[in-house]
Design an enzyme around this catalytic site. Structure first.
Site, PDB file in Angstrom:
ATOM      1  N   TYR A 157       0.830  -1.209   0.000  1.00 38.06           N
ATOM      2  CA  TYR A 157       0.000   0.000   0.000  1.00 38.06           C
ATOM      3  C   TYR A 157       0.864   1.260   0.000  1.00 38.06           C
ATOM      4  O   TYR A 157       0.589   2.216  -0.742  1.00 38.06           O
ATOM      5  CB  TYR A 157      -0.904  -0.032   1.226  1.00 38.06           C
ATOM      6  N   LYS A 161       0.851   4.139  -2.886  1.00 39.95           N
ATOM      7  CA  LYS A 161       0.510   5.527  -2.582  1.00 39.95           C
ATOM      8  C   LYS A 161       1.682   6.469  -2.841  1.00 39.95           C
ATOM      9  O   LYS A 161       1.487   7.625  -3.233  1.00 39.95           O
ATOM     10  CB  LYS A 161       0.030   5.638  -1.131  1.00 39.95           C
TER      11      LYS A 161
END
Length: 246
Positions: A157, A161
């Site tokens: 993640y 991002k």
């Protein structure tokens, strides 16, 4: 009902979710035609029906499509253009995490998170961008996260991002000559319905990351997304704007 986005057409991916749903609601209340995209057709339809009744409006269009599927994204963009003739705002809000420590993370967990959060955004941007270039205006807003700076158990993640920041900063330089603003919103802990189900001790730990020692509400993020979608932000591009933590 306001008029800050009157006559604008906005595609919001993840537009029936917690943060995306708040952005959809505010954009619709400010006069935009909102194409609320989500992967689940039933959830998307119900969201649009309920929000239309709440706002007493007809400018919320549900659209089920998987942002990871380039054919579906292409069709969504073409359908919106065929119906409305222009796309003024793209908000990339679709995303999810699948957490695990590195030695326990599966390849499928890595691929899922990278594909949804990063490639899904790339797909949407790549299909919308040519039309924004032709009309010589547009706003592209992507939701990154505080996790971009590194979080234990979120290597997939965090990587996705952080990648969104690179995509945003690079595209901002390409797009400026076409009067297109490209920016990121980077929330800290946002109290969405899904995250509110966490154990109290985990909720409190995340709240403490906010200098105000309170959870960010989805509407707080929506207010910032509204500003970035209006001409009030016409000289802001290539930025990562934190909300709730840094």
């Amino acid at each position: 009902m306001g008029e800050k986005l009157k006559n604008k057409v906005a595609i919001i991916t993840g537009g029936a979710g917690g943060i995306g749903g708040a952005i959809s609601a505010l954009y619709a209340a400010e006069g935009a035609v909102v194409v609320a995209n989500d992967i689940n057709a039933e959830i998307t339809e119900k969201f649009a029906t309920d929000l239309s009744a709440k706002l007493n409006c007809t400018n919320i269009i549900p659209y089920a499509a998987d942002v990871c599927n380039r054919e579906q994204v292409n069709k969504m963009v073409q359908d919106v253009l065929d119906q409305f003739g222009h796309i003024d705002i793209l908000v990339n809000c679709a995303g999810r995490s699948k957490d695990a420590l590195l030695h326990k993370m599966s390849e499928s967990d890595w691929d899922f998170v990278i594909n949804l959060n990063l490639k899904g955004t790339f797909n949407c941007v790549q299909y919308v961008y040519p039309f924004m270039r032709q009309q010589n205006q547009g706003k592209i807003i992507s939701l990154t996260s505080r996790a971009r700076m590194g979080t234990i158990g979120q290597i997939n993640y965090s990587s996705a991002k952080a990648g969104l920041v690179g995509l945003t900063c690079s595209l901002a330089k390409e797009a400026a000559r076409f009067n297109i603003n490209v920016n990121c919103i980077s929330p800290g802990f946002v109290l969405t319905p899904r995250l509110s189900q966490m154990e109290e001790k985990h909720l409190e730990a995340r709240v403490q990351l906010n200098p105000f020692e309170r959870a960010v509400q989805p509407e707080d993020v929506a207010n910032l997304a509204l500003f970035l979608a209006t001409e009030d932000s016409r000289n802001i591009t290539g930025q990562v704007i934190n909300i709730g933590a840094w």
